[in-house]
Design a protein around this motif. Sequence first.
Motif, PDB file in Angstrom:
ATOM      1  N   LEU A  44       6.535   2.487  13.102  1.00  0.00           N
ATOM      2  CA  LEU A  44       6.619   3.789  13.766  1.00  0.00           C
ATOM      3  C   LEU A  44       6.421   4.927  12.759  1.00  0.00           C
ATOM      4  O   LEU A  44       5.682   5.878  13.028  1.00  0.00           O
ATOM      5  N   VAL A  45       7.053   4.824  11.607  1.00  0.00           N
ATOM      6  CA  VAL A  45       6.881   5.840  10.559  1.00  0.00           C
ATOM      7  C   VAL A  45       5.433   5.870  10.093  1.00  0.00           C
ATOM      8  O   VAL A  45       4.855   6.939   9.884  1.00  0.00           O
ATOM      9  N   ILE A  52      -0.243  13.717   9.647  1.00  0.00           N
ATOM     10  CA  ILE A  52       0.149  14.564   8.522  1.00  0.00           C
ATOM     11  C   ILE A  52      -0.554  14.133   7.239  1.00  0.00           C
ATOM     12  O   ILE A  52      -1.114  14.955   6.513  1.00  0.00           O
ATOM     13  N   LEU A  53      -0.531  12.833   6.957  1.00  0.00           N
ATOM     14  CA  LEU A  53      -1.021  12.332   5.679  1.00  0.00           C
ATOM     15  C   LEU A  53      -2.504  11.965   5.690  1.00  0.00           C
ATOM     16  O   LEU A  53      -3.182  12.092   4.683  1.00  0.00           O
ATOM     17  N   GLN A  54      -2.993  11.457   6.801  1.00  0.00           N
ATOM     18  CA  GLN A  54      -4.407  11.112   6.990  1.00  0.00           C
ATOM     19  C   GLN A  54      -4.942  10.162   5.929  1.00  0.00           C
ATOM     20  O   GLN A  54      -6.089  10.258   5.521  1.00  0.00           O
ATOM     21  N   VAL A  62       4.942   5.941   2.547  1.00  0.00           N
ATOM     22  CA  VAL A  62       6.062   6.566   3.270  1.00  0.00           C
ATOM     23  C   VAL A  62       6.802   5.522   4.110  1.00  0.00           C
ATOM     24  O   VAL A  62       8.039   5.505   4.153  1.00  0.00           O
ATOM     25  N   ALA A  63       6.060   4.634   4.764  1.00  0.00           N
ATOM     26  CA  ALA A  63       6.692   3.583   5.562  1.00  0.00           C
ATOM     27  C   ALA A  63       7.484   2.621   4.675  1.00  0.00           C
ATOM     28  O   ALA A  63       8.571   2.182   5.052  1.00  0.00           O
ATOM     29  N   VAL A 130       5.139   0.043  -4.660  1.00  0.00           N
ATOM     30  CA  VAL A 130       5.717   1.201  -5.349  1.00  0.00           C
ATOM     31  C   VAL A 130       6.809   1.851  -4.502  1.00  0.00           C
ATOM     32  O   VAL A 130       7.842   2.280  -5.033  1.00  0.00           O
ATOM     33  N   GLY A 131       6.621   1.905  -3.187  1.00  0.00           N
ATOM     34  CA  GLY A 131       7.651   2.460  -2.303  1.00  0.00           C
ATOM     35  C   GLY A 131       8.940   1.663  -2.371  1.00  0.00           C
ATOM     36  O   GLY A 131      10.036   2.225  -2.476  1.00  0.00           O
TER      37      GLY A 131
END
Length: 160
Positions: A44-45, A52-54, A62-63, A130-131
Amino acid sequence: MEFIQSYLLPFLYAFVASAGFAVMFNIHGAGILICSFGGGLGWLVYLLSAPILQSEISQSFVAAITISAYAEIMARIRKCPVTGYLLVASFPLVPGGGIYYTMEHAINGETEQFLASFLHTLGVAGALAVGVLLVSSLVRMWGTYHHRRQTSGRGLRRHG
């Protein structure tokens, strides 16, 4: 209606797919639902960040941060290892299609498409790694800082 088709149904699909992996990894009871929710949340994220990020790589980053934070929180609440929550929640984000097409281009001798697909897939996989590493490192640093702060006030201090 568009929200349901664009976001809610993909969330549900990721939830169900993650539940399958949770069962495969021998997670029991409420853990299946918690892990599956993490997979749906990550997807969902990923979808919500697209306008926004494209960039698939940025969306994956981000997810990954989101599911890593979720996994750390759930592991602390339930007193279970983070690995189970994180592994199951990350499956919807793994670039399996990218890996497949990269290998297909390599086998067919399509060097240009192979390189483009390889670099893109590597970028997505790297963003996921990395996230997860970022959140894990921050949690570990916070835990170390918090532990040192608590223990620094104890014991005898020698002066002079």
